[in-house]
Scaffold this active site. Structure first.
Site, PDB file in Angstrom:
ATOM      1  N   ASP A  20     -16.274   9.524  -1.918  1.00  0.00           N
ATOM      2  CA  ASP A  20     -15.053   9.216  -1.178  1.00  0.00           C
ATOM      3  C   ASP A  20     -14.589  10.492  -0.496  1.00  0.00           C
ATOM      4  OD1 ASP A  20     -12.808   7.928  -0.201  1.00  0.00           O
ATOM      5  OD2 ASP A  20     -11.743   7.885  -2.108  1.00  0.00           O
TER       6      ASP A  20
ATOM      7  N   HIS B 207      -7.244   1.619  -6.910  1.00  0.00           N
ATOM      8  CA  HIS B 207      -7.543   0.876  -5.676  1.00  0.00           C
ATOM      9  C   HIS B 207      -8.395  -0.344  -6.034  1.00  0.00           C
ATOM     10  CE1 HIS B 207      -7.807   0.001  -1.573  1.00  0.00           C
ATOM     11  NE2 HIS B 207      -8.431   1.063  -1.094  1.00  0.00           N
TER      12      HIS B 207
ATOM     13  N   GLN C  21     -10.439  -2.446  -3.269  1.00  0.00           N
ATOM     14  CA  GLN C  21     -11.645  -1.790  -2.781  1.00  0.00           C
ATOM     15  C   GLN C  21     -12.805  -2.029  -3.734  1.00  0.00           C
ATOM     16  OE1 GLN C  21     -12.473   0.121   0.123  1.00  0.00           O
ATOM     17  NE2 GLN C  21     -14.467  -0.300  -0.787  1.00  0.00           N
TER      18      GLN C  21
ATOM     19  N   ARG D 106     -14.444  -6.206   2.164  1.00  0.00           N
ATOM     20  CA  ARG D 106     -13.022  -6.160   1.852  1.00  0.00           C
ATOM     21  C   ARG D 106     -12.372  -7.501   2.193  1.00  0.00           C
ATOM     22  NH1 ARG D 106     -10.133  -1.409   1.542  1.00  0.00           N
ATOM     23  NH2 ARG D 106      -8.429  -2.818   0.956  1.00  0.00           N
TER      24      ARG D 106
ATOM     25  N   CYS E  93     -15.955   4.108   0.565  1.00  0.00           N
ATOM     26  CA  CYS E  93     -14.889   3.164   0.937  1.00  0.00           C
ATOM     27  C   CYS E  93     -14.343   3.414   2.340  1.00  0.00           C
ATOM     28  CB  CYS E  93     -13.766   3.205  -0.095  1.00  0.00           C
ATOM     29  SG  CYS E  93     -12.851   4.754  -0.167  1.00  0.00           S
TER      30      CYS E  93
ATOM     31  N   ARG F  34       0.886  -1.174   0.000  1.00  0.00           N
ATOM     32  CA  ARG F  34       0.000   0.000   0.000  1.00  0.00           C
ATOM     33  C   ARG F  34       0.916   1.215   0.000  1.00  0.00           C
ATOM     34  NH1 ARG F  34      -5.398   1.327   1.720  1.00  0.00           N
ATOM     35  NH2 ARG F  34      -5.533   3.293   2.857  1.00  0.00           N
TER      36      ARG F  34
END
Length: 305
Positions: free
Chosen positions: A222, A134, A137, A289, A261, A107
């Site tokens: 987001d 991402h 996600q 997730r 998310c 990450r």
């Protein structure tokens, strides 16, 4: 060996296979203690290295529990506690970790880092988030949408706010899985033409939030200020007309769902009445997730797809 850096790496068939596997595994272990391994423990003996150059809650916990439930183990390290934080290159780190573990999740910020990691590693590499995309996600988002009874082909998804990494992966998913994405973004925060092209003719940008949300099956937003971003005050001012409110949700279909998310900044990109309201599926999305990433891991090891 398979890397999962973007959704295109798996393609539409791979994504569909992972979602089906995630649904089956989630159903099969319903009611079990979280730490109980799946009955078949398909990754027994495997170890995942998790490298974090950015803070994390959902990615860290979900990947760790994913490996435990699949029968494997993890080694977790922040870049600052590794030689990576003292100047060792991504390439050298990839070679070293490949000798210790069976897969690497990283990450980070620059997408070129995960590409370099994949190029130099001799084990699968998974993108846990970059500034570009991402994909993990979005696998959870697709799983959540399907669980809500909404088939992906022909779906209408509305995005409100920043043209960021999450939106890039949503557009990519729309192109691969056959759904429409309309993104309402202020000037200066829209998607680049090459990102719109990932939608394969099914993605567009607008400056009008109501236009994006009209008739939508899914409404997504987001955080407006991502980790490390500067000029927050100017960006917040530009974004406020794109805040998700009950009035905006009322323009979508009556059975539309809301996704985020997380983490959410209540009162900025979305109000609490939406987050805590009946159309919100964000807690299922967060749990998913775990289930989606179990299938991503199995796909990387060639067990499905």
């Amino acid at each position: 060996m398979r890397h999962f850096l973007n959704l295109t790496d798996a393609g539409g068939d791979g994504i569909a296979a992972m979602i089906a596997d995630a649904l089956d595994r989630k159903t099969a272990r319903a009611g079990w203690p979280k730490g109980t391994p799946d009955a078949d423990a398909p990754l027994a003996g495997r170890t995942l290295a998790m490298v974090f150059e950015k803070n994390s809650t959902r990615t860290r916990f979900s990947f760790d529990m994913a490996m435990r439930q699949l029968g494997g183990t993890t080694i977790v390290a922040d870049a600052g506690s590794m030689q990576l934080g003292r100047g060792e290159t991504i390439a050298d780190t990839a070679r070293v970790l490949s000798g210790y573990v069976d897969a690497i999740m990283i990450r980070t910020d620059d997408h070129a880092k995960v590409e370099e990691m994949a190029a130099r590693a001799s084990v699968p590499v998974i993108n846990g988030l970059t500034d570009h995309s991402h994909p993990c996600q979005i696998m959870a988002d697709l799983l959540t949408i399907i669980e809500a009874g909404k088939p992906l082909p022909g779906l209408k998804l509305a995005w409100l706010g920043d043209g960021n990494n999450v939106l890039t992966s949503i557009v990519e998913a729309g192109g691969l899985m056959g759904f429409e994405v309309t993104a309402a973004c202020p000037d200066g925060y829209t998607l680049a033409p090459e990102v719109i092209a990932l939608g394969q003719g099914r993605a567009r940008c607008t400056g009008d939030p109501a236009d994006a949300v009209a008739g939508a099956d899914v409404v997504v937003t987001d955080t407006w200020i991502s980790m490390g971003q500067a000029h927050a005050e100017a960006k917040l001012a530009a974004m406020m007309p794109y805040q998700v409110t009950p009035a905006l949700m009322a323009i979508a279909k009556p059975d539309a769902i809301f996704l985020h998310c997380l983490p959410a900044h209540r009162g900025e990109e979305v109000v609490s009445a939406v987050i805590d309201g009946p159309q919100s599926h964000i807690w299922t999305e967060a749990e998913n997730r775990l289930h989606a990433q179990k299938s991503v891991l199995r796909w990387c090891f060639g067990q499905i797809g």
